[in-house]
Design an enzyme around this catalytic site. Sequence first.
Site, PDB file in Angstrom:
ATOM      1  N   GLU A 120       5.580 -10.742   4.598  1.00 28.87           N
ATOM      2  CA  GLU A 120       6.243 -10.272   3.466  1.00 28.87           C
ATOM      3  C   GLU A 120       7.772 -10.284   3.899  1.00 28.87           C
ATOM      4  O   GLU A 120       7.950  -9.904   4.915  1.00 28.87           O
ATOM      5  CB  GLU A 120       5.870  -8.880   3.152  1.00 28.87           C
ATOM      6  CG  GLU A 120       6.410  -8.273   1.911  1.00 28.87           C
ATOM      7  CD  GLU A 120       6.147  -6.793   1.586  1.00 28.87           C
ATOM      8  OE1 GLU A 120       5.432  -6.233   2.436  1.00 28.87           O
ATOM      9  OE2 GLU A 120       6.498  -6.301   0.593  1.00 28.87           O
ATOM     10  N   ALA A 261       5.502  -1.323   9.314  1.00 31.65           N
ATOM     11  CA  ALA A 261       4.191  -2.015   9.562  1.00 31.65           C
ATOM     12  C   ALA A 261       4.077  -2.502   8.386  1.00 31.65           C
ATOM     13  O   ALA A 261       4.703  -2.745   7.283  1.00 31.65           O
ATOM     14  CB  ALA A 261       3.244  -0.674   9.693  1.00 31.65           C
ATOM     15  N   MET A 262       3.030  -3.393   8.348  1.00 32.04           N
ATOM     16  CA  MET A 262       2.709  -4.216   7.091  1.00 32.04           C
ATOM     17  C   MET A 262       1.128  -4.136   6.980  1.00 32.04           C
ATOM     18  O   MET A 262       0.359  -4.257   7.573  1.00 32.04           O
ATOM     19  CB  MET A 262       3.062  -5.663   7.706  1.00 32.04           C
ATOM     20  CG  MET A 262       2.887  -6.422   6.554  1.00 32.04           C
ATOM     21  SD  MET A 262       3.868  -6.238   5.064  1.00 32.04           S
ATOM     22  CE  MET A 262       2.849  -7.015   3.865  1.00 32.04           C
ATOM     23  N   GLU A 263       1.114  -4.084   5.348  1.00 30.30           N
ATOM     24  CA  GLU A 263      -0.423  -3.827   4.851  1.00 30.30           C
ATOM     25  C   GLU A 263      -1.270  -5.169   4.720  1.00 30.30           C
ATOM     26  O   GLU A 263      -2.322  -4.996   3.742  1.00 30.30           O
ATOM     27  CB  GLU A 263       0.029  -3.080   3.541  1.00 30.30           C
ATOM     28  CG  GLU A 263       0.540  -3.986   2.366  1.00 30.30           C
ATOM     29  CD  GLU A 263       2.058  -3.884   2.128  1.00 30.30           C
ATOM     30  OE1 GLU A 263       2.733  -3.787   3.168  1.00 30.30           O
ATOM     31  OE2 GLU A 263       2.359  -4.250   1.092  1.00 30.30           O
ATOM     32  N   ASN A 264      -1.150  -6.274   5.368  1.00 34.95           N
ATOM     33  CA  ASN A 264      -1.967  -7.346   5.242  1.00 34.95           C
ATOM     34  C   ASN A 264      -3.391  -6.987   4.906  1.00 34.95           C
ATOM     35  O   ASN A 264      -3.856  -6.303   5.593  1.00 34.95           O
ATOM     36  CB  ASN A 264      -1.757  -8.238   6.546  1.00 34.95           C
ATOM     37  CG  ASN A 264      -0.290  -8.387   7.136  1.00 34.95           C
ATOM     38  OD1 ASN A 264       0.318  -8.752   6.204  1.00 34.95           O
ATOM     39  ND2 ASN A 264      -0.305  -7.920   8.139  1.00 34.95           N
ATOM     40  N   HIS A 296       0.383   5.211   4.763  1.00 35.82           N
ATOM     41  CA  HIS A 296       1.105   4.379   4.055  1.00 35.82           C
ATOM     42  C   HIS A 296       0.305   2.736   3.735  1.00 35.82           C
ATOM     43  O   HIS A 296       0.143   2.364   2.689  1.00 35.82           O
ATOM     44  CB  HIS A 296       2.328   4.291   4.263  1.00 35.82           C
ATOM     45  CG  HIS A 296       3.277   3.390   3.400  1.00 35.82           C
ATOM     46  ND1 HIS A 296       4.206   3.771   2.480  1.00 35.82           N
ATOM     47  CD2 HIS A 296       3.546   2.074   3.462  1.00 35.82           C
ATOM     48  CE1 HIS A 296       4.857   2.769   1.701  1.00 35.82           C
ATOM     49  NE2 HIS A 296       4.535   1.664   2.500  1.00 35.82           N
ATOM     50  N   GLU A 297       0.093   2.362   4.869  1.00 40.88           N
ATOM     51  CA  GLU A 297      -0.420   0.959   5.012  1.00 40.88           C
ATOM     52  C   GLU A 297      -1.806   1.054   4.368  1.00 40.88           C
ATOM     53  O   GLU A 297      -2.015   0.134   3.691  1.00 40.88           O
ATOM     54  CB  GLU A 297      -0.172   0.246   6.171  1.00 40.88           C
ATOM     55  CG  GLU A 297       1.076   0.659   6.914  1.00 40.88           C
ATOM     56  CD  GLU A 297       2.136  -0.071   6.285  1.00 40.88           C
ATOM     57  OE1 GLU A 297       1.885  -1.152   5.188  1.00 40.88           O
ATOM     58  OE2 GLU A 297       3.374   0.412   6.303  1.00 40.88           O
ATOM     59  N   HIS A 300      -1.996   1.117   0.717  1.00 45.19           N
ATOM     60  CA  HIS A 300      -1.222  -0.122  -0.221  1.00 45.19           C
ATOM     61  C   HIS A 300      -2.544  -0.872  -0.439  1.00 45.19           C
ATOM     62  O   HIS A 300      -2.489  -1.776  -1.344  1.00 45.19           O
ATOM     63  CB  HIS A 300      -0.709  -1.111   0.863  1.00 45.19           C
ATOM     64  CG  HIS A 300       0.786  -0.776   0.790  1.00 45.19           C
ATOM     65  ND1 HIS A 300       1.427  -0.713  -0.505  1.00 45.19           N
ATOM     66  CD2 HIS A 300       2.032  -0.962   1.751  1.00 45.19           C
ATOM     67  CE1 HIS A 300       2.928  -0.655  -0.139  1.00 45.19           C
ATOM     68  NE2 HIS A 300       3.184  -0.696   1.123  1.00 45.19           N
ATOM     69  N   GLU A 319       5.830   0.157  -3.456  1.00 41.13           N
ATOM     70  CA  GLU A 319       6.453   0.890  -2.376  1.00 41.13           C
ATOM     71  C   GLU A 319       6.656   2.091  -2.860  1.00 41.13           C
ATOM     72  O   GLU A 319       6.417   3.138  -2.232  1.00 41.13           O
ATOM     73  CB  GLU A 319       7.838   0.023  -2.014  1.00 41.13           C
ATOM     74  CG  GLU A 319       7.523  -1.037  -1.226  1.00 41.13           C
ATOM     75  CD  GLU A 319       6.371  -0.997  -0.063  1.00 41.13           C
ATOM     76  OE1 GLU A 319       6.118  -0.053   0.151  1.00 41.13           O
ATOM     77  OE2 GLU A 319       5.934  -2.076   0.333  1.00 41.13           O
TER      78      GLU A 319
HETATM   79  N1  TRP Z   1       5.407  -3.546   2.966  1.00 39.83           N
HETATM   80  C1  TRP Z   1       5.650  -2.950   4.179  1.00 39.83           C
HETATM   81  C2  TRP Z   1       5.502  -1.671   3.971  1.00 39.83           C
HETATM   82  O1  TRP Z   1       6.214  -0.821   3.249  1.00 39.83           O
HETATM   83  C3  TRP Z   1       7.224  -3.285   4.433  1.00 39.83           C
HETATM   84  C4  TRP Z   1       7.385  -4.611   5.328  1.00 39.83           C
HETATM   85  C5  TRP Z   1       6.683  -4.774   6.429  1.00 39.83           C
HETATM   86  C6  TRP Z   1       8.337  -5.625   5.278  1.00 39.83           C
HETATM   87  N2  TRP Z   1       7.446  -5.651   7.342  1.00 39.83           N
HETATM   88  C7  TRP Z   1       8.212  -6.292   6.507  1.00 39.83           C
HETATM   89  C8  TRP Z   1       9.127  -5.980   4.263  1.00 39.83           C
HETATM   90  C9  TRP Z   1       9.345  -7.347   6.875  1.00 39.83           C
HETATM   91  C10 TRP Z   1      10.341  -6.954   4.669  1.00 39.83           C
HETATM   92  C11 TRP Z   1      10.043  -7.653   6.021  1.00 39.83           C
HETATM   93  O2  TRP Z   1       4.860  -1.003   4.579  1.00 39.83           O
HETATM   94 ZN    ZN Z   2       4.929  -0.009   1.913  1.00 35.47          ZN
END
Ligand code: TRP
Ligand code: ZN
Length: 868
Positions: A120, A261-264, A296-297, A300, A319
Amino acid sequence: MAQTPQAKHRKDYKQPSHTITDIELTFDLHDTATTVTAVSYVKQLGNETTLNLDGEGLKLEAVKVDGADWHEYTELDAGLEIRDLPAECELTIVTLINPEANTALEGLYKSGGAFCTQCEAEGFRRITYYLDRPDVLAKYTTTVIADKQQYPFLLSNGNRIEEGMTDNGRHWVKWQDPHPKPSYLFALVAGDFDVRRDEYQTQSGRKVALEIFVDKGNLDRANHAMVSLINAMKWDEERFDLEYDLDIYMVVAVDFFNMGAMENKGLNVFNSKYVLANNQTATDTDYLGIESVIGHEYFHNWTGNRVTCRDWFQLSLKEGLTVFRDQEFSSDLGSRAVNRINNVRIIRGPQFAEDASPMSHPIRPEQVIEMNNFYTVTVYEKGSEVIRMMHTLLGEEGFQKGMKLYFERHDGTAATCEDFVSAMEDASGIDLKQFRLWYSQSGTPTVTVSSDYDAQAKTYALTVEQVTEPTQDQKEKQPLHIPFDIELYEKDGKVIELQCNGKPVHHVLDVKEAKQTFVFENVAEQPIPSLLREFSAPVKLVYDYQDDELTFLMVHSRNEFARWDAGQMLLAKYIRSNVEQVQNGKAVELPEAVIDAFRGVLLSDELEPAFIAEMLSLPNHNEVSGWYKTVDVDAIATVLKAIKQQLADNLADEFGATYHTLKQTEYTIEHAAIGKRALRNVCLSYLALTDQGEALVKAQYDSANNMTDTMAAMSAANSAQLACRASIMEDYSNKWKHDGLVMDKWFILQGTNPASDALANIKATMNHEAFSLKNPNRTRSLVGSFFANNAVNFHAKSGEGYRFAGEILRELNSSNPQVASRLIDPLLKFRRYDEERQALIKKELETLKGLDNLANDLYEKVTKALEG
Ligand code: TRP
Ligand code: ZN
């Protein structure tokens, strides 16, 4: 600059020419040369036979269509044009990438010894040529091949379906994700980890394996993340009736990460800051941060993954809504008032500042050059406030009906903000036509209220006026639909029933016009109004409160948030008037009655300690700066310091008594225990300014059995510039220098050091063994905190702070533009300072603008700032 970057506009959205229904990816992982084979099933959607794929920094090795070499293609600057494709085909693309050289931390990169991905918003195009847009949803099958000894864990989205060995010690694992998803939710991780495992049974009886992967040796720091995950899964079932949909949920903690963090799907990748905690390494704030980000993650998975965004202009769809959900999660598990206070501080501080900056944008932006620049407090936090206003207008029941309809309509698809509002409207029957303006209008409305009591008629009139000043991105503003929550009190604290035109009215007024008067009947005496309760809309409130009305509300409001807010308004009055005093060469003065009001709060045995701690916390320099068109950096600092000193001097006995009573022998992370520590440590921050300061702070540092108390002592020594500061700092560094994450707290204290030689120390600290400009957490802690939270030194008249910022930003522009672009924000507001400072900052911005390798991220911000 080779080519001027072009903005994309929301109104130009077009459906894709093709879609991809399935993709099989194979990664042959090597540090400097990883081969990615992508086999996509491509379907033409209209008449267009040319397919334009996105791609950046890729070395193209092969293109095949239905198994045969294909030559009808052209490699473009940022993509691949493939011509004359059959209407349906199997497209094979082989690319070569270099993860080790990837310092931008987008796409596939190495974090410490592990491979990981961040896709993302537009990172997947750094892995392979693809339709890298969120409205193309495909089923992913991913095979990861790597050396078995170095990378025993090979992870990707979905379920593990096969594994095996290849030649020379390499092994492979194949993953399949049954849920179609956009490319930004793709993830891959390969490395050697310790794993914390657990299991969760969903309300319908599905068993889910939970796995948290941390660096070897960190297993004793993974417990809180696991507990938080289980709490989040349960909460989403109870409050939103939403259940997890795969057999496995994985979280990997990495040290090099640009964001939180990232919600993969099924494989969250986390900044280790939001996973790792034990009572020796993490503060209470860290624990609460982990709970909130894990939540949060996880949330998502429904709001973001099951229903995703049609295009990136709709980012707030996932978001804003997911922040709202994580805020509710934290509030249901902990103190609702304290959570609300902290969320409101973010809106009134950084969000209002962003609205007033050259980067102002609506929660649904109209134009974007670099998408990474729009993961903002406006899209996230103001976005959440907009969802919260709908919740206020519809009530919990109506809101949940709306959520249900939203999922019925859009599950498995890519949706828009408009789709969400329509679902809320259709499910509740409440008209949200004017309300939609919150999505398209930027800026902060000022709501000015005046009151008029008619003793004879026993009526009380409130006149409410709203004005939104023009912002850099948008000149014309219209009146918004503002839910305006109020209460009226009699002198003895009794709540007055609200009545208009002979009928009872709800305490949330619908303010819709530029100017509107509400007349309340049967009001027996001149009432005291409590306005914008719960911060029911993200606006600035102006009402000419008298001191005694505010001290009344601090005690009598039925609602804790309103009490806190009254206290803040009282402080704001005296911060403003004293800034003027100081500017006129006069001393800072705080009336006895104000001090007494805070004494009352401190001594209250009815209020919770966590809440008292918030009541006693002054607004910070940034928030106060936001009240002024032209910021007087030094006057504000002087006033905040003097007010704190006066409270400390006058309430020293009370602070001391409270400090001693609240001592706890054992550390637990229960909310009551957190609250007591919070208040005790607020007391310490005041006591540090008295003659007992040295002894108390030193004693607390020496005897602390947990990081919260350790940090509170260090922080007090730092802010109050106590003599013990140096030895404490040295002791901490000796103890933790091998642990970057724990050292971040120490780096922040160096970055925010109020001493006049702070910058020289910061420069020296960049040579500390735990520091690296390649690591975003380290950079943000030491350098970022200096730019954003050390106003007096950063804005030093000599310009040395700005020159330092320029140097750092030029370096980060090359290595990690996304981090550079976050750090630059304080410089964008240069027009808010005096002319000398303006000129100094402008010079740095102009130097940046002249760079021939200026990244889009900085280009977008620098040009906007200089245009403004
Ligand atoms: N979607 C992620 C969140 O809000 C945000 C995020 C994580 C992100 N890593 C990123 C956005 C790198 C842009 C680039 O939880
Ligand atoms: Zn998010």
